[in-house]
Design a protein around this motif. Structure first.
Motif, PDB file in Angstrom:
ATOM      1  N   ALA A   1      98.787 -40.883   7.934  1.00  0.00           N
ATOM      2  CA  ALA A   1      98.152 -40.641   6.629  1.00  0.00           C
ATOM      3  C   ALA A   1      96.777 -41.295   6.560  1.00  0.00           C
ATOM      4  CB  ALA A   1      99.048 -41.154   5.512  1.00  0.00           C
ATOM      5  N   LEU A   2      96.675 -42.514   7.085  1.00  0.00           N
ATOM      6  CA  LEU A   2      95.382 -43.202   7.069  1.00  0.00           C
ATOM      7  C   LEU A   2      94.367 -42.460   7.929  1.00  0.00           C
ATOM      8  CD1 LEU A   2      93.732 -45.631   6.101  1.00  0.00           C
ATOM      9  CD2 LEU A   2      94.490 -46.826   8.171  1.00  0.00           C
ATOM     10  N   PHE A   3      94.779 -42.018   9.113  1.00  0.00           N
ATOM     11  CA  PHE A   3      93.852 -41.289   9.981  1.00  0.00           C
ATOM     12  C   PHE A   3      93.422 -39.962   9.359  1.00  0.00           C
ATOM     13  CE2 PHE A   3      95.692 -43.812  13.665  1.00  0.00           C
ATOM     14  CZ  PHE A   3      94.607 -44.675  13.695  1.00  0.00           C
ATOM     15  N   ARG A   4      94.328 -39.303   8.655  1.00  0.00           N
ATOM     16  CA  ARG A   4      93.935 -38.060   7.961  1.00  0.00           C
ATOM     17  C   ARG A   4      92.911 -38.363   6.870  1.00  0.00           C
ATOM     18  NH1 ARG A   4      99.729 -36.330   8.468  1.00  0.00           N
ATOM     19  NH2 ARG A   4      99.669 -34.779  10.117  1.00  0.00           N
ATOM     20  N   PHE A   5      93.150 -39.428   6.135  1.00  0.00           N
ATOM     21  CA  PHE A   5      92.215 -39.840   5.088  1.00  0.00           C
ATOM     22  C   PHE A   5      90.850 -40.171   5.698  1.00  0.00           C
ATOM     23  CE2 PHE A   5      90.320 -43.222   2.479  1.00  0.00           C
ATOM     24  CZ  PHE A   5      90.216 -42.555   1.267  1.00  0.00           C
ATOM     25  N   VAL A   6      90.858 -40.941   6.789  1.00  0.00           N
ATOM     26  CA  VAL A   6      89.614 -41.316   7.464  1.00  0.00           C
ATOM     27  C   VAL A   6      88.873 -40.075   7.964  1.00  0.00           C
ATOM     28  CG1 VAL A   6      88.747 -42.439   9.560  1.00  0.00           C
ATOM     29  CG2 VAL A   6      90.323 -43.650   8.058  1.00  0.00           C
ATOM     30  N   GLU A   7      89.621 -39.107   8.470  1.00  0.00           N
ATOM     31  CA  GLU A   7      88.977 -37.879   8.924  1.00  0.00           C
ATOM     32  C   GLU A   7      88.274 -37.173   7.767  1.00  0.00           C
ATOM     33  OE1 GLU A   7      89.787 -33.974  11.665  1.00  0.00           O
ATOM     34  OE2 GLU A   7      91.513 -35.113  10.961  1.00  0.00           O
ATOM     35  N   LYS A   8      88.924 -37.154   6.601  1.00  0.00           N
ATOM     36  CA  LYS A   8      88.281 -36.523   5.443  1.00  0.00           C
ATOM     37  C   LYS A   8      87.060 -37.330   5.000  1.00  0.00           C
ATOM     38  CE  LYS A   8      89.221 -34.145   1.150  1.00  0.00           C
ATOM     39  NZ  LYS A   8      90.256 -33.684   0.209  1.00  0.00           N
ATOM     40  N   VAL A   9      87.159 -38.649   5.069  1.00  0.00           N
ATOM     41  CA  VAL A   9      86.004 -39.495   4.749  1.00  0.00           C
ATOM     42  C   VAL A   9      84.839 -39.138   5.672  1.00  0.00           C
ATOM     43  CG1 VAL A   9      85.116 -41.867   4.816  1.00  0.00           C
ATOM     44  CG2 VAL A   9      87.347 -41.401   3.771  1.00  0.00           C
ATOM     45  N   ASN A  10      85.123 -38.952   6.954  1.00  0.00           N
ATOM     46  CA  ASN A  10      84.070 -38.646   7.920  1.00  0.00           C
ATOM     47  C   ASN A  10      83.510 -37.239   7.778  1.00  0.00           C
ATOM     48  OD1 ASN A  10      83.600 -40.965   9.535  1.00  0.00           O
ATOM     49  ND2 ASN A  10      85.618 -40.696  10.434  1.00  0.00           N
ATOM     50  N   ARG A  11      84.368 -36.282   7.512  1.00  0.00           N
ATOM     51  CA  ARG A  11      83.928 -34.877   7.551  1.00  0.00           C
ATOM     52  C   ARG A  11      83.525 -34.297   6.199  1.00  0.00           C
ATOM     53  NH1 ARG A  11      84.795 -33.024  12.590  1.00  0.00           N
ATOM     54  NH2 ARG A  11      86.409 -34.034  13.821  1.00  0.00           N
ATOM     55  N   GLU A  12      84.141 -34.790   5.145  1.00  0.00           N
ATOM     56  CA  GLU A  12      83.841 -34.213   3.828  1.00  0.00           C
ATOM     57  C   GLU A  12      84.047 -35.243   2.725  1.00  0.00           C
ATOM     58  OE1 GLU A  12      86.355 -30.760   3.259  1.00  0.00           O
ATOM     59  OE2 GLU A  12      87.994 -31.682   4.359  1.00  0.00           O
ATOM     60  N   SER A  13      83.333 -36.339   2.836  1.00  0.00           N
ATOM     61  CA  SER A  13      83.495 -37.438   1.881  1.00  0.00           C
ATOM     62  C   SER A  13      83.201 -37.017   0.444  1.00  0.00           C
ATOM     63  CB  SER A  13      82.617 -38.619   2.273  1.00  0.00           C
ATOM     64  OG  SER A  13      81.254 -38.250   2.284  1.00  0.00           O
ATOM     65  N   GLU A  14      82.349 -36.043   0.291  1.00  0.00           N
ATOM     66  CA  GLU A  14      82.021 -35.587  -1.069  1.00  0.00           C
ATOM     67  C   GLU A  14      83.210 -34.908  -1.748  1.00  0.00           C
ATOM     68  OE1 GLU A  14      81.362 -32.080   1.561  1.00  0.00           O
ATOM     69  OE2 GLU A  14      80.945 -34.217   1.734  1.00  0.00           O
TER      70      GLU A  14
END
Length: 113
Positions: free
Chosen positions: A26-39
């Motif tokens: 779950a954390l890695f999925r969240f981090v991926e979203k932070v990196n790719r589409e933080s907006e």
């Protein structure tokens, strides 16, 4: 995951099948979203990762690490900074492993009377 190169490689190859906990996934999925589409981060994203046990502080740290790596990568790319030879990284790793970030303990300064 430190010290387990196979686990790190498994995460990089396929997060869904990597031998990690659901909380880590779950954390890695969240981090991926932070990196790719933080907006597009919504409260629901935060709530979902917190539901797996991560604290506000842990999420803050993860977001901060992502932001810093994004900054440094862009800075390095734009300024032309390139990777060092593998030997340089190995020496740095050895230094950190033996002395930490602060370096080895230093003797106290002599008394001045």
């Amino acid at each position: 995951m430190l010290g387990d190169e196979r686990k790190v490689q498994a995460v990089l190859e396929n997060l869904d099948t990597a031998p990690i906990s659901e909380a880590e996934r779950a954390l890695f999925r969240f981090v991926e979203k932070v990196n790719r589409e933080s907006e597009r981060i919504q409260q629901e994203d935060v709530d979902a990762v917190k539901a797996t046990g991560w604290s506000d502080e842990a999420l803050y740290d993860a977001i901060t690490v992502c932001a810093l790596f994004n900054f440094y990568n862009r800075w390095a790319d734009a300024t032309g900074v390139r990777e060092h030879p593998v030997e340089v990284y190995a020496r740095g790793a050895e230094r950190l492993a033996t002395g930490g970030y602060a370096g080895p303990p230093q003797p106290p300064p002599p008394d001045k009377k």
